[in-house]
Design an enzyme around this catalytic site. Sequence first.
Site, PDB file in Angstrom:
ATOM      1  N   ASP A  31       0.793  -8.864  14.117  1.00  0.00           N
ATOM      2  CA  ASP A  31       0.505  -7.927  13.030  1.00  0.00           C
ATOM      3  C   ASP A  31      -0.830  -7.230  13.262  1.00  0.00           C
ATOM      4  O   ASP A  31      -1.890  -7.851  13.179  1.00  0.00           O
ATOM      5  CB  ASP A  31       0.480  -8.703  11.706  1.00  0.00           C
ATOM      6  N   HIS A  79       4.033  -6.810  11.078  1.00  0.00           N
ATOM      7  CA  HIS A  79       3.655  -6.860   9.663  1.00  0.00           C
ATOM      8  C   HIS A  79       4.815  -7.291   8.761  1.00  0.00           C
ATOM      9  O   HIS A  79       4.596  -7.701   7.641  1.00  0.00           O
ATOM     10  CB  HIS A  79       3.126  -5.489   9.237  1.00  0.00           C
ATOM     11  N   TYR A 105       0.829  -1.204   0.000  1.00  0.00           N
ATOM     12  CA  TYR A 105       0.000   0.000   0.000  1.00  0.00           C
ATOM     13  C   TYR A 105       0.864   1.256   0.000  1.00  0.00           C
ATOM     14  O   TYR A 105       1.779   1.406   0.814  1.00  0.00           O
ATOM     15  CB  TYR A 105      -0.882  -0.011   1.249  1.00  0.00           C
ATOM     16  N   SER A 148       1.247  -7.819   1.957  1.00  0.00           N
ATOM     17  CA  SER A 148       0.310  -6.798   2.397  1.00  0.00           C
ATOM     18  C   SER A 148      -0.693  -6.496   1.275  1.00  0.00           C
ATOM     19  O   SER A 148      -1.403  -7.409   0.841  1.00  0.00           O
ATOM     20  CB  SER A 148       1.065  -5.547   2.851  1.00  0.00           C
ATOM     21  N   GLN A 149      -0.768  -5.260   0.787  1.00  0.00           N
ATOM     22  CA  GLN A 149      -1.642  -4.999  -0.354  1.00  0.00           C
ATOM     23  C   GLN A 149      -1.287  -5.929  -1.511  1.00  0.00           C
ATOM     24  O   GLN A 149      -2.175  -6.474  -2.184  1.00  0.00           O
ATOM     25  CB  GLN A 149      -1.527  -3.550  -0.818  1.00  0.00           C
TER      26      GLN A 149
END
Length: 319
Positions: free
Chosen positions: A270, A300, A89, A184-185
């Site tokens: 996370d 994360h 992101y 993640s994204q």
Amino acid sequence: MALFDLPLPELRRYSPEVPEPDDFDAFWKASVPSGEALVEVRPHSTSLRLVDTFDVTFTGFGGAPVKAWYTRPAGTREALPAVVEYLGYGRGRGLPHERLTWVTAGYAHLLMDSRGQGDQYGSGGGTPDPHGGAPGGPGPVTRGILAPEDYYYRRLMSDAVRAVAAVRELSGVDPTRVAVCGNSQGGGLALAVAGLVPDLAAVLVSAPFLCHVQRAIDITDAAPYGEIVAYLSVHRDAETAVRRTLSYVDGVSFARRATAPGHWGVGLRDTVCPPSTVFAAYNRYGHDDRTIEVYPFNHHEGGDAHHVARQLDWLAARI
């Protein structure tokens, strides 16, 4: 951050019924363009002598141009297995020398730019989002969030599918051996592609964003989910519309439809992509060949470079 989510034994069993819209499949069939994807492939000069780099443009959602870096081991001519990588992101594709792991492992590598992103981390991006005029918040996760047809992730996930079509059209790629990966994204995008493209060779998903989203926005204020929480704190009458829109991009629904082997990673501390949301998708993953690497003391970042080493070994055994 201390442990805040479910204990690991419960996470391994956590498989909630996550409702999805009745028209989920029809929505995505109408969203992703068809036909040839590649628009332009230009050699790009760098000081890297061991890889060949190309500046790629392909057509994404709505016919808009999307940029990507394509790299391959220098001087190779045989058809290589390919890894399509998606970004976290706020990042853009940056500079071509920044991500060399997959190409130095012998793969052809396509790094997709994220339309309308690139201003928060890294070295920038080069893909605008010409369709981003619908009401919503300023960040990508809230752009157009009041209607699934207008939502930013409809466009970005469609781009991600088209990136696979583009890499299969590139010279020097074996189209039967294409893997997708991301963190993640990027992990959320890889998972979406796993559910929308039926013939991938492998899927590598780490700390995926946009899984079990309804729970995520209830248990964490960390960004990017915190941007949705902040939006709803102002637009108090928008919750029903927002939750409906998010149901069209939930990774649990994509995971159910996945047909390729999957390698996953999760940090149990996370708060960005809470572990229960990751396991909700993993435990519904549609292929029996699946594994998840668990990092009990990590946030994360998960296993970081240790996890990449495990990804390399896992993927080499499959393609």
